[in-house]
Design an enzyme around this catalytic site. Structure first.
Site, PDB file in Angstrom:
ATOM      1  N   SER A 134       0.861  -1.166   0.000  1.00 22.96           N
ATOM      2  CA  SER A 134       0.000   0.000   0.000  1.00 22.96           C
ATOM      3  C   SER A 134       0.903   1.223   0.000  1.00 22.96           C
ATOM      4  CB  SER A 134      -0.941  -0.034   1.209  1.00 22.96           C
ATOM      5  OG  SER A 134      -1.792   1.082   1.233  1.00 22.96           O
ATOM      6  N   TYR A 148      -3.982   7.680  -7.699  1.00 19.38           N
ATOM      7  CA  TYR A 148      -3.078   6.805  -6.939  1.00 19.38           C
ATOM      8  C   TYR A 148      -3.563   6.688  -5.498  1.00 19.38           C
ATOM      9  CZ  TYR A 148       1.121   4.908  -4.785  1.00 19.38           C
ATOM     10  OH  TYR A 148       1.998   4.119  -4.072  1.00 19.38           O
ATOM     11  N   LYS A 152      -4.850   3.133  -3.568  1.00 16.48           N
ATOM     12  CA  LYS A 152      -4.274   2.605  -2.328  1.00 16.48           C
ATOM     13  C   LYS A 152      -5.295   2.609  -1.181  1.00 16.48           C
ATOM     14  CE  LYS A 152      -0.270   1.606  -4.004  1.00 16.48           C
ATOM     15  NZ  LYS A 152       0.128   0.192  -4.198  1.00 16.48           N
TER      16      LYS A 152
END
Length: 272
Positions: A134, A148, A152
């Site tokens: 992560s 992004y 995550k």
């Protein structure tokens, strides 16, 4: 005792560093990459202890086939490290549909497919450890990395749920959450949306005030990765880097303060 570790995205960065560290100490490694030639040096050096497989993690069928081949080759898979992923840079308004979908395909769905493929193997064995790469940006956000960040955050929710579902099978789950490191994550591995001038000022402001040592040394993470793999009781979350915790802590304190300020409104909305 030697373990067998399956690592995606082993062509560079953390994936390759950790693969070599594991091989050096005598573990067996299944290393996957889109470009097999990137693993030639490890194959020539470590021979039968490494199984190099070409894999595009976005291909669910190929992921299941790679896991089956690894299981057949080594007999067991003790650890999965879902490392494959990249960063998409740009304001959310700048991100195209194609860029957004590709970001989620690799960072989230690619990880999901390998996770689904490995669970039956580990359940049958009665043990296993799924390690998900992560990021600190799966816990807090910064501008210009919205997709992004979202990918995550999705990995965090998936993996926290997964941990409760597979614990009874003897399978542990860990989320590794690094702060910035000097890999090529923001270089050759990254994607960049076409810039809009409306965001120039914000981008410039975001790039100022960074400490000189903001980017951690990738090689320094190896000891932590090995310690995590060897742990009999691994944590659900492991931060990497000295800036991760002090960056996250005030953010979460602010969340609790805001929730507390609106607690009466929240409770009244329940209706009874």
């Amino acid at each position: 005792m030697a373990k067998t570790i399956f690592i995606t995205g082993a062509s560079r960065g953390f994936g390759k560093l950790w693969a070599e560290a594991l091989l050096q100490r005598g573990d067996k490694v299944v290393a996957t990459a889109r470009d097999l030639s990137s693993l030639d040096d490890l194959v020539s050096k470590y021979g039968d202890n490494i199984l190099a497989l070409q894999l595009d993690v976005n291909n669910r069928e190929a992921g299941f086939a790679a896991v089956a081949k690894a299981k057949e080759h080594f007999g067991s898979i003790d650890v999965l490290i879902n490392n494959a992923g990249y960063g998409l840079f740009g304001a959310i308004e700048e991100n195209t549909e194609k860029e957004a979908r590709e970001q989620m395909e690799t960072n989230f769905f690619g990880l999901l497919w390998l996770t689904q493929a490995i669970i039956p193997v580990m359940r049958e064995q009665g043990h296993g450890h799924i390690i998900q790469l992560s990021s600190v940006l799966g816990l807090i956000t910064i501008p210009m990395l919205g997709l992004y960040n979202a990918s995550k955050f999705a990995v965090e929710g998936l993996s926290e749920t997964l941990a409760t579902e597979v614990k009874g099978f003897g399978i542990n789950v860990t989320l590794i959450e690094p702060n910035g490191f000097a890999t090529d994550w923001s270089g050759a591995s990254a994607a960049q949306s076409v810039a809009m001038p409306e965001y120039d000022a914000l981008k410039a402001a975001s790039a100022t005030g960074r400490p000189d040592d903001m980017w951690g040394v990738p090689e320094a993470t190896t000891e932590a990765a090995l310690k995590l793999i060897d742990s009999e009781n691994p944590p659900l979350r492991l931060l990497l880097g000295k800036y991760a915790y002090p960056w996250i802590k005030p953010n979460y304190e602010n969340r609790f303060n805001e929730w507390n300020d609106w607690a009466d409104v929240s409770a009244a909305a329940h209706g009874k």
